[in-house]
Write an enzyme that holds these catalytic residues in place. Structure first.
Site, mmCIF file in Angstrom:
data_model
loop_
_atom_site.group_PDB
_atom_site.id
_atom_site.type_symbol
_atom_site.label_atom_id
_atom_site.label_comp_id
_atom_site.label_asym_id
_atom_site.label_seq_id
_atom_site.Cartn_x
_atom_site.Cartn_y
_atom_site.Cartn_z
ATOM 1 N N SER A 1 -3.899 -5.105 -2.563
ATOM 2 C CA SER A 1 -2.491 -5.800 -2.601
ATOM 3 C C SER A 1 -1.703 -5.724 -1.144
ATOM 4 C CB SER A 1 -1.714 -5.174 -3.719
ATOM 5 O OG SER A 1 -0.556 -5.927 -4.086
ATOM 6 N N ASP B 1 -5.368 -12.189 10.990
ATOM 7 C CA ASP B 1 -5.172 -13.835 11.300
ATOM 8 C C ASP B 1 -4.470 -13.958 12.814
ATOM 9 O OD1 ASP B 1 -6.239 -14.426 9.067
ATOM 10 O OD2 ASP B 1 -4.524 -15.006 7.900
ATOM 11 N N LYS C 1 -7.115 -7.960 -4.186
ATOM 12 C CA LYS C 1 -6.156 -8.187 -5.071
ATOM 13 C C LYS C 1 -4.976 -9.254 -4.521
ATOM 14 C CE LYS C 1 -2.369 -6.172 -7.908
ATOM 15 N NZ LYS C 1 -1.054 -6.830 -7.171
#
Length: 530
Positions: free
Chosen positions: A274, A285, A299
């Site tokens: 999460s 990224d 998740k």
């Protein structure tokens, strides 16, 4: 188009009203005419939980006590004794008294069984939450009767204000590399991580290992704030997409970062989930950190609390989240269960590729795949059952009382002799670690005895049971490394608390050692990110 949507909404509304009326009339008939007295609240809670269980594991109903537990997790503080406990089968055990907590100061130890709290005898306790009996206003006293190694003790604990620090440990690995262990995303998370970062930087830190292994997540806003420590202001950290338009949001960094250049390795494993995946995914990224370890949990679902009647609440999944490159890393597809209830994995289907800021390929489906994946044997279901049982904890309790001291945390290494002692313990304490098949076999033998089978069956069962135990030990050896790691953590915690556990990790954890080595190899570090 509007008419179609309107008709669809009215149709859904009618269907909901219809089902509610059916349920209401069924409930009334049960209450009025069922031959025995029923407990309406208990029966209704079972019905609600069964209904929500068909959706996903994160959509849950909370009564008033459940809401208080949630508040504590999110705020990170409460009034109580300061100990991690387990209540099972009307037995309450101290699993870990926190360092310098009221529990530790009063002399409570891991392995203690609390048999009475003030006037409440726990084997007769019928309430839902034993933790309520231990919590209370700071500076008030709670009297405990404790069973320790067969002896009864009376221990009085003066409650205090307990603050659950999401950063249980930070320190310098060497002259240049700092380390921050970060275990939960409560309201104190970004403040404590920033505090640790500044302190380490003042000690000369030039490189950082951020350890979020085993971090199950928490507040999304804190994930954004922690990412903001390392990336510029006004950068997208996460996007959420919901069927309710107002709940679809783009979350950006709002402050100036603490550091944009410091080399950073983020450690993840299969229990990093999460909010942990928001941090690791966004840093990956933007090519701001090297992610190292195992594939994360996967998740990619966001929950929100909604108030219900009579002070109750529901936490429900409202959206999916996406990393800055556009990835949704949700692993399990709960909306497409098969008839047997099996949940398919997105990673078993088509996986899409995306690009980081530097043009590196990353993928959706199935969590965050590290930039540096560390090979390790897959954790067997049998090993998972061992970790979920009481066997390891009980063995360490016995070990603690047989060994008054151990080497300093930074020097303690678990040897094969202790591992052998543990496997011998499993063979002689069979009921402490039973697989589902063993439990079914035991039930079958009991049933057979009731049906008149003699002692021969019992003798055969004992031989068969021992053969299964030997096979279990042999199978567990495939995950010997994982088991020794858990044993090491639990043993060191008994003598030096959680702080000592992390000190031992900094010296011997192979993942931390490899992360430190990478940070010292500047060219290799940069090559991974470019």
């Amino acid at each position: 188009m509007f008419i179609i949507v309107s008709i669809s909404f009215k149709s859904d509304f009618f269907e909901i009203a219809k089902q509610l009326e059916i349920y209401s009339t069924l409930f009334k008939e049960l209450n009025m005419y069922y031959i025995d007295e029923i407990n309406p609240a208990e029966l209704n809670e079972i019905a609600m939980k069964s209904m929500l269980k068909r959706l996903d594991p994160y959509t849950n109903f909370y009564d008033e006590q459940g809401i208080e537990d949630v508040r504590i997790k999110r705020s990170g503080e409460y009034g109580g004794i300061g100990a991690y406990t387990r209540y099972k089968d009307k037995r309450l055990f101290i699993l870990e008294p926190y360092k310098e907590s009221p529990a530790a100061k009063a002399g409570l130890k891991a392995g203690d069984e609390v048999i009475q709290i003030d006037d409440v005898i726990l084997k007769e306790f019928e309430g839902k939450s034993v933790s309520n009996l231990l919590r209370g206003t700071p500076d008030t006293q709670v009297k405990l009767k404790v069973l320790r190694q067969g002896k009864k003790l009376d221990i009085t604990v003066q409650r205090g204000k307990i603050e659950m620090n999401p950063v249980p440990y930070y320190g310098m690995i060497d002259d240049e590399v700092g380390y921050i262990a970060f275990v939960k995303f409560n309201k104190k998370a970004s403040k404590e991580v920033s505090k640790a970062f500044r302190d380490l930087k003042s000690q000369g830190m030039k490189k950082l290992v951020l350890d979020i292994r085993g971090n199950p997540g928490g507040l999304l806003s804190e994930a954004v704030n922690i990412t903001n420590i390392f990336i510029p202001k006004d950068k997208i950290v996460v996007t959420t997409k919901s069927k309710v338009k107002k709940w679809s949001n783009t979350y950006k960094t709002r402050k100036e970062p603490l550091d944009l250049e410091m080399p950073l390795v983020v450690l993840v494993n299969g229990r990093s989930a999460s909010a942990s995946e928001i941090v690791s995914g966004s840093l990956q990224d933007y090519d701001r950190a090297v992610i190292m370890g195992e594939r994360s949990f996967g998740k990619g679902l966001v929950q929100r609390y909604r108030k219900l009647a009579y002070g109750t609440q529901m936490k429900l999944t409202i959206s999916k989240y996406y990393t800055p490159s556009g990835r949704c890393i949700q692993e399990l597809d709960y909306s497409n269960r098969d008839k047997e209830g099996h949940v398919p994995k997105f990673s078993d289907g088509k996986v899409n590729s995306f690009k980081t800021a530097h043009g590196r390929k990353v993928f959706d489906g199935g969590g965050i795949l590290p930039d540096v994946t560390l090979d390790k044997p897959q954790t067997l279901d049998l090993t998972k059952e061992l970790f979920a049982s009481d066997a390891l904890f009980n063995f360490v309790t016995d070990y603690y009382y047989r060994h008054p001291s151990i080497a300093p945390a930074q020097q303690f290494v678990l040897d094969d002799a202790i591992y052998t002692q543990f496997t011998d313990y499993l063979k002689t304490h069979l009921t402490g670690f039973m697989t589902q098949s063993e439990k079914l076999l035991e039930q079958s033998v009991k049933k057979a005895k009731k049906e008149g089978f003699g002692d021969k069956l019992t003798a055969d069962y004992t031989v068969f049971q021992q053969a299964i135990a030997d096979k279990k030990i042999a199978t567990l050896s495939q995950n010997k490394g994982d088991i020794m790691e858990r044993l090491t953590e639990e043993i060191v915690k008994r003598y030096y608390y959680r702080e000592g556990m992390y000190q031992q990790k900094l010296a011997f954890d192979p993942v931390i050692v490899q992360a430190t080595e990478l940070l010292h190899k500047e060219k290799q570090y940069k090559r991974i990110l470019k």
